[in-house]
Design a protein around this motif. Structure first.
Motif, PDB file in Angstrom:
ATOM      1  N   VAL A 102      26.690  39.302  56.486  1.00  0.00           N
ATOM      2  CA  VAL A 102      26.492  39.964  55.193  1.00  0.00           C
ATOM      3  C   VAL A 102      25.232  39.435  54.524  1.00  0.00           C
ATOM      4  N   ASP A 103      24.419  40.354  54.031  1.00  0.00           N
ATOM      5  CA  ASP A 103      23.255  40.006  53.206  1.00  0.00           C
ATOM      6  C   ASP A 103      23.533  40.482  51.787  1.00  0.00           C
ATOM      7  N   TYR A 104      23.445  39.559  50.838  1.00  0.00           N
ATOM      8  CA  TYR A 104      23.682  39.880  49.422  1.00  0.00           C
ATOM      9  C   TYR A 104      22.338  40.187  48.757  1.00  0.00           C
ATOM     10  N   ARG A 105      22.180  41.405  48.271  1.00  0.00           N
ATOM     11  CA  ARG A 105      20.897  41.839  47.713  1.00  0.00           C
ATOM     12  C   ARG A 105      20.867  41.788  46.191  1.00  0.00           C
ATOM     13  N   LYS A 106      21.984  42.134  45.548  1.00  0.00           N
ATOM     14  CA  LYS A 106      22.092  42.079  44.095  1.00  0.00           C
ATOM     15  C   LYS A 106      23.509  41.645  43.732  1.00  0.00           C
ATOM     16  N   ILE A 107      23.695  41.257  42.485  1.00  0.00           N
ATOM     17  CA  ILE A 107      25.027  40.923  42.010  1.00  0.00           C
ATOM     18  C   ILE A 107      25.904  42.171  42.054  1.00  0.00           C
ATOM     19  N   THR A 108      27.111  42.034  42.591  1.00  0.00           N
ATOM     20  CA  THR A 108      28.048  43.155  42.642  1.00  0.00           C
ATOM     21  C   THR A 108      28.926  43.129  41.397  1.00  0.00           C
ATOM     22  N   PRO A 109      28.881  44.181  40.585  1.00  0.00           N
ATOM     23  CA  PRO A 109      29.629  44.191  39.312  1.00  0.00           C
ATOM     24  C   PRO A 109      31.080  44.626  39.486  1.00  0.00           C
ATOM     25  N   ILE A 110      31.880  44.343  38.475  1.00  0.00           N
ATOM     26  CA  ILE A 110      33.265  44.816  38.453  1.00  0.00           C
ATOM     27  C   ILE A 110      33.365  46.037  37.538  1.00  0.00           C
ATOM     28  N   ASP A 111      34.483  46.740  37.661  1.00  0.00           N
ATOM     29  CA  ASP A 111      34.837  47.872  36.792  1.00  0.00           C
ATOM     30  C   ASP A 111      33.845  49.027  36.871  1.00  0.00           C
ATOM     31  N   ILE A 112      33.115  49.128  37.970  1.00  0.00           N
ATOM     32  CA  ILE A 112      32.183  50.235  38.181  1.00  0.00           C
ATOM     33  C   ILE A 112      32.417  50.809  39.577  1.00  0.00           C
ATOM     34  N   PRO A 113      32.601  52.123  39.732  1.00  0.00           N
ATOM     35  CA  PRO A 113      32.775  52.704  41.066  1.00  0.00           C
ATOM     36  C   PRO A 113      31.510  52.522  41.908  1.00  0.00           C
ATOM     37  N   LEU A 114      31.664  51.910  43.051  1.00  0.00           N
ATOM     38  CA  LEU A 114      30.556  51.661  43.967  1.00  0.00           C
ATOM     39  C   LEU A 114      30.771  52.472  45.244  1.00  0.00           C
TER      40      LEU A 114
END
Length: 210
Positions: free
Chosen positions: A155-167
């Protein structure tokens, strides 16, 4: 989607996996999942007084006592077998909905919540491999390939993954080499920004392999 038995006549002998079929546990199960997901969020975010914790523990213990006599084998209970429910009815998984499921790719939306926070209201880095790995299994199933296990997952993490938002998560098979399927996946926010991406190896099991 082709029948994996056509590719592998010994499909049913792989590691004793149950033959998963869709379950119909009734509307009470959906209500239960919704309540339990909210309970998970509150279990990591609530800060009540001592008496409330005692009452909450008693209620949780009553729930355990209620369900304990009905514990069933894998593939018998409804968890992970109700496609109409978020996460297919599994509390292990973040709630997701599948929108595309074929040999080209698997596409789904997923919404992480307070339960999945690692720090500073960002999704814990360890939760994303779980979601990616699950999507790899979906891809194998969607392409009609026999039962496979994960050989590796990067896994490569590119940006912070937010909560409470449909991804949006998309996964696909990049390359095949015999029993090996090399898979890719990416997670994006509503604006199309790449949050994380993954690549991995799925290896078809031989008869008798667990």
């Amino acid at each position: 989607m082709s029948d994996p038995h056509e590719i592998d006549p010994d499909y049913s002998k792989h590691g004793g996996f149950p033959d998963f079929e869709a379950a119909t546990p009734g509307p009470g199960f959906g209500r239960f999942l919704t309540a339990m997901r909210r309970a998970q969020d509150l279990a990591v975010s609530a800060n009540p007084d001592s008496d409330t914790w005692i009452e909450a523990a008693q209620l949780a213990e009553r729930l355990v006592a209620l369900l304990d006599p009905f514990e069933a084998a894998e593939g018998v209970g409804p968890a992970n077998r109700v496609p109409s429910e978020p996460g297919s009815g599994s509390l292990l998984m973040p709630p997701y909905r599948v929108h595309k499921f074929d040999a080209e790719a698997v596409e789904l939306t997923v919404t992480f919540s307070r339960y999945h926070v690692g720090g500073n209201y960002a999704v814990h880095g360890g939760v994303l491999p779980l979601m990616f790995d699950s999507s790899f299994g979906m891809v194998i199933h969607a392409t009609g390939k026999p039962i496979s296990r994960t050989g590796f997952l990067h896994v490569d993490y590119r940006k912070i993954t937010p909560i409470d938002i449909p991804l949006t998560l998309r996964a696909w098979v990049r390359e095949e080499q015999g029993r090996k399927s090399f898979v890719n996946a990416e997670l994006r926010d509503p604006e199309g920004n790449l949050l994380a991406e993954a690549n991995g190896l799925m290896i078809m099991l031989l008869p008798g392999q667990p």
